[in-house]
Write a protein that holds these residues in place. Structure first.
Motif, PDB file in Angstrom:
ATOM      1  N   HIS A  27       0.959  -0.849  -0.272  1.00 49.10           N
ATOM      2  CA  HIS A  27       0.069  -0.417   0.286  1.00 49.10           C
ATOM      3  C   HIS A  27       0.815   1.200   0.212  1.00 49.10           C
ATOM      4  CE1 HIS A  27       1.379  -0.061   4.676  1.00 49.10           C
ATOM      5  NE2 HIS A  27       0.029   0.420   3.918  1.00 49.10           N
ATOM      6  N   MET A  28       1.996   1.433   0.485  1.00 50.91           N
ATOM      7  CA  MET A  28       2.915   2.374   0.377  1.00 50.91           C
ATOM      8  C   MET A  28       3.205   2.597  -1.092  1.00 50.91           C
ATOM      9  SD  MET A  28       3.089   3.749   3.132  1.00 50.91           S
ATOM     10  CE  MET A  28       4.651   5.024   3.287  1.00 50.91           C
ATOM     11  N   ALA A  31       0.471   4.647  -2.126  1.00 48.01           N
ATOM     12  CA  ALA A  31       0.879   5.641  -1.799  1.00 48.01           C
ATOM     13  C   ALA A  31       1.253   6.525  -2.681  1.00 48.01           C
ATOM     14  CB  ALA A  31       0.768   5.936  -0.740  1.00 48.01           C
ATOM     15  N   TRP A  32       2.963   5.827  -3.223  1.00 49.10           N
ATOM     16  CA  TRP A  32       3.603   6.714  -3.658  1.00 49.10           C
ATOM     17  C   TRP A  32       3.051   7.541  -5.106  1.00 49.10           C
ATOM     18  CZ3 TRP A  32       7.627   3.195  -1.786  1.00 49.10           C
ATOM     19  CH2 TRP A  32       8.375   3.404  -0.407  1.00 49.10           C
ATOM     20  N   ASP A  34       0.405   7.441  -6.848  1.00 50.19           N
ATOM     21  CA  ASP A  34      -1.600   7.837  -7.122  1.00 50.19           C
ATOM     22  C   ASP A  34      -0.978   9.400  -7.502  1.00 50.19           C
ATOM     23  OD1 ASP A  34      -3.692   9.450  -6.586  1.00 50.19           O
ATOM     24  OD2 ASP A  34      -4.471   8.032  -4.481  1.00 50.19           O
ATOM     25  N   GLU A  37      -2.811  11.891  -5.640  1.00 52.33           N
ATOM     26  CA  GLU A  37      -3.002  12.869  -3.945  1.00 52.33           C
ATOM     27  C   GLU A  37      -1.566  11.611  -3.627  1.00 52.33           C
ATOM     28  OE1 GLU A  37      -4.975  13.833  -1.343  1.00 52.33           O
ATOM     29  OE2 GLU A  37      -6.527  13.965  -2.368  1.00 52.33           O
ATOM     30  N   PRO A  38      -0.075  12.152  -4.336  1.00 50.83           N
ATOM     31  CA  PRO A  38       0.667  10.820  -4.586  1.00 50.83           C
ATOM     32  C   PRO A  38       0.812  11.894  -2.916  1.00 50.83           C
ATOM     33  CG  PRO A  38       1.600  12.396  -6.003  1.00 50.83           C
ATOM     34  CD  PRO A  38       0.697  12.554  -5.576  1.00 50.83           C
ATOM     35  N   VAL A  39       1.937  10.402  -1.835  1.00 49.52           N
ATOM     36  CA  VAL A  39       2.842  10.612  -0.680  1.00 49.52           C
ATOM     37  C   VAL A  39       4.562  10.562  -1.746  1.00 49.52           C
ATOM     38  CG1 VAL A  39       3.449   9.273   1.581  1.00 49.52           C
ATOM     39  CG2 VAL A  39       0.839  10.024   0.549  1.00 49.52           C
ATOM     40  N   LYS A  40       4.943  11.276  -1.136  1.00 47.91           N
ATOM     41  CA  LYS A  40       6.378  11.329  -1.267  1.00 47.91           C
ATOM     42  C   LYS A  40       7.195  10.645  -0.532  1.00 47.91           C
ATOM     43  CE  LYS A  40       6.779  15.695  -3.156  1.00 47.91           C
ATOM     44  NZ  LYS A  40       7.123  15.711  -4.837  1.00 47.91           N
ATOM     45  N   PRO A  41       8.041   9.337  -1.150  1.00 48.22           N
ATOM     46  CA  PRO A  41       8.911   8.175  -0.261  1.00 48.22           C
ATOM     47  C   PRO A  41      10.457   8.856   0.535  1.00 48.22           C
ATOM     48  CG  PRO A  41       9.259   8.202  -2.391  1.00 48.22           C
ATOM     49  CD  PRO A  41       7.984   9.395  -2.091  1.00 48.22           C
ATOM     50  N   ASN A  42      10.240   8.593   1.174  1.00 46.21           N
ATOM     51  CA  ASN A  42      12.064   9.040   1.923  1.00 46.21           C
ATOM     52  C   ASN A  42      12.724   8.465   1.015  1.00 46.21           C
ATOM     53  OD1 ASN A  42      12.441   6.397   2.429  1.00 46.21           O
ATOM     54  ND2 ASN A  42      12.051   6.380   4.565  1.00 46.21           N
TER      55      ASN A  42
END
Length: 65
Positions: A27-28, A31-32, A34, A37-42
């Motif tokens: 799921h991470m 999310a990255w 998407d 609304e993408p979530v930024k990876p570290n």
């Protein structure tokens, strides 16, 4: 990130393979990648994605005869 998204969309199971390679939950990766609304990876995971993509694009090794 767009290149990773396109690469993963080309074949079923690539997001799962990327998640396994990075040692994160699937799921991470979703999310990255998407589009809305993408979530930024570290930084560590972002570099891991680049490494994974490079390994994906290499031709398989041919055994010496």
């Amino acid at each position: 990130m767009e290149y990773v998204r396109r690469h993963c969309d080309q074949q079923r199971g690539r997001k799962a393979a990327l998640a396994k390679y990075l040692g994160v939950q699937p799921h991470m990766v979703s999310a990255w990648l998407d589009k809305k609304e993408p979530v930024k990876p570290n930084a560590e995971n972002a570099l891991g994605m680049v490494e994974w993509l490079q390994k994906q694009s290499r031709p398989p090794a041919v055994p010496a005869i």
